[in-house]
Design a protein around this motif. Structure first.
Motif, PDB file in Angstrom:
ATOM      1  N   ARG A 123      31.984  85.420  -0.665  1.00 43.47           N
ATOM      2  CA  ARG A 123      33.041  84.806  -1.688  1.00 43.47           C
ATOM      3  C   ARG A 123      34.369  84.305  -1.399  1.00 43.47           C
ATOM      4  O   ARG A 123      34.876  83.498  -1.607  1.00 43.47           O
ATOM      5  CB  ARG A 123      33.155  85.951  -3.030  1.00 43.47           C
ATOM      6  N   SER A 126      33.886  81.132   0.655  1.00 45.33           N
ATOM      7  CA  SER A 126      33.234  80.169  -0.125  1.00 45.33           C
ATOM      8  C   SER A 126      34.349  79.012  -0.834  1.00 45.33           C
ATOM      9  O   SER A 126      35.362  79.657  -1.496  1.00 45.33           O
ATOM     10  CB  SER A 126      32.401  80.583  -1.271  1.00 45.33           C
ATOM     11  N   ARG A 127      34.128  77.844  -0.743  1.00 51.98           N
ATOM     12  CA  ARG A 127      34.931  76.710  -1.345  1.00 51.98           C
ATOM     13  C   ARG A 127      34.299  76.300  -2.568  1.00 51.98           C
ATOM     14  O   ARG A 127      35.064  75.607  -3.385  1.00 51.98           O
ATOM     15  CB  ARG A 127      35.390  75.823  -0.386  1.00 51.98           C
ATOM     16  N   ASP A 128      33.246  76.653  -2.848  1.00 50.12           N
ATOM     17  CA  ASP A 128      32.384  75.974  -4.193  1.00 50.12           C
ATOM     18  C   ASP A 128      32.762  76.910  -5.076  1.00 50.12           C
ATOM     19  O   ASP A 128      32.396  78.292  -5.152  1.00 50.12           O
ATOM     20  CB  ASP A 128      30.856  75.843  -3.671  1.00 50.12           C
ATOM     21  N   PRO A 129      33.372  76.711  -6.331  1.00 44.98           N
ATOM     22  CA  PRO A 129      33.550  77.547  -7.458  1.00 44.98           C
ATOM     23  C   PRO A 129      32.369  78.098  -7.958  1.00 44.98           C
ATOM     24  O   PRO A 129      32.338  79.160  -8.430  1.00 44.98           O
ATOM     25  CB  PRO A 129      34.293  76.624  -8.404  1.00 44.98           C
ATOM     26  N   PHE A 130      31.322  77.192  -8.067  1.00 46.35           N
ATOM     27  CA  PHE A 130      30.045  77.691  -8.794  1.00 46.35           C
ATOM     28  C   PHE A 130      29.544  78.958  -7.767  1.00 46.35           C
ATOM     29  O   PHE A 130      28.920  79.843  -8.357  1.00 46.35           O
ATOM     30  CB  PHE A 130      29.105  76.597  -9.069  1.00 46.35           C
ATOM     31  N   THR A 132      31.192  80.752  -5.747  1.00 47.84           N
ATOM     32  CA  THR A 132      32.080  81.917  -5.817  1.00 47.84           C
ATOM     33  C   THR A 132      31.692  82.631  -6.980  1.00 47.84           C
ATOM     34  O   THR A 132      31.861  84.001  -7.080  1.00 47.84           O
ATOM     35  CB  THR A 132      33.558  81.196  -5.837  1.00 47.84           C
ATOM     36  N   ALA A 133      31.542  81.996  -8.278  1.00 46.33           N
ATOM     37  CA  ALA A 133      31.263  82.664  -9.479  1.00 46.33           C
ATOM     38  C   ALA A 133      29.906  83.248  -9.336  1.00 46.33           C
ATOM     39  O   ALA A 133      29.796  84.635  -9.835  1.00 46.33           O
ATOM     40  CB  ALA A 133      31.340  81.738 -10.581  1.00 46.33           C
ATOM     41  N   ARG A 134      29.148  82.683  -8.549  1.00 44.58           N
ATOM     42  CA  ARG A 134      27.611  83.630  -8.495  1.00 44.58           C
ATOM     43  C   ARG A 134      27.856  84.948  -7.483  1.00 44.58           C
ATOM     44  O   ARG A 134      27.296  85.944  -7.939  1.00 44.58           O
ATOM     45  CB  ARG A 134      26.835  82.571  -8.022  1.00 44.58           C
TER      46      ARG A 134
END
Length: 177
Positions: A123, A126-130, A132-134
């Motif tokens: 997490r 990660s640079r991807d917000p989706f 990161t939320a997962r």
């Protein structure tokens, strides 16, 4: 298909590991679990390409679990646990195995903690917000599992004693009183 499943491959017609893996997936969809397991194991033994091998190992572990061969599945999950992509799922399966089959709560707690640590690193990277939320949702799920497992750990285990020391520690400093 019979030639692919035979014990001795035909020397004139070499068997491709990808063909065997595809055959195992076909047999699994048809409900022939024993033959699918055999074909997948043979494909792994022959040697699959690096991008297909993790998926084949994961499917072989799931097939072994469905067949009731929990110890065999756990051995495969232990191999997968070091993989950065499938390691979290492997840790989850190992925590479940040690909780329900082996009845070793301390190891179940260790694998749940390993999954939480791995998710925390992924997490943070990660640079991807989706994504990161997962990862955050999965981490929350493992934290709930860890809390439940810690309640079930035997009183004499080191995991339980560390938690007890944290609870017994004073919440406020005496200077404030």
């Amino acid at each position: 298909m019979n030639e692919l499943l035979s014990e001795v491959p035909n020397a004139a017609n070499e068997i491709e590991s990808l063909d065997l893996f595809g055959l195992s997936r076909f047999l699994q969809r048809r409900g022939e679990d024993d033959r699918a397991h055999s074909a997948c194991a043979k494909a792994l033994a022959i040697g699959l390409p690096a991008e297909i091998r993790p998926k084949a190992r994961r499917e072989l572990a799931m097939m072994a679990k469905r067949r009731g061969q929990h110890a065999d599945a756990a051995a495969i999950w232990l191999e997968i646990a070091a993989d950065p992509h499938d390691g979290v799922h492997a840790c989850e399966q190992l925590a479940i195995y040690y909780e329900r089959q082996a009845r070793d709560m301390v190891k179940a707690v260790q694998f749940a903690k390993l999954a939480i640590a791995t998710l925390g690193r992924r997490r943070a990277d990660s640079r991807d917000p989706f994504l990161t939320a997962r990862f955050a949702r999965l981490e929350h799920k493992f934290l709930r599992q860890l809390a439940r497992l810690e309640k079930r750990t035997p009183p004499s285990s080191p995991e339980r004693s560390q938690r007890a020391q944290a609870v017994a520690a004073p919440k406020a400093t005496p200077v404030l009183w």
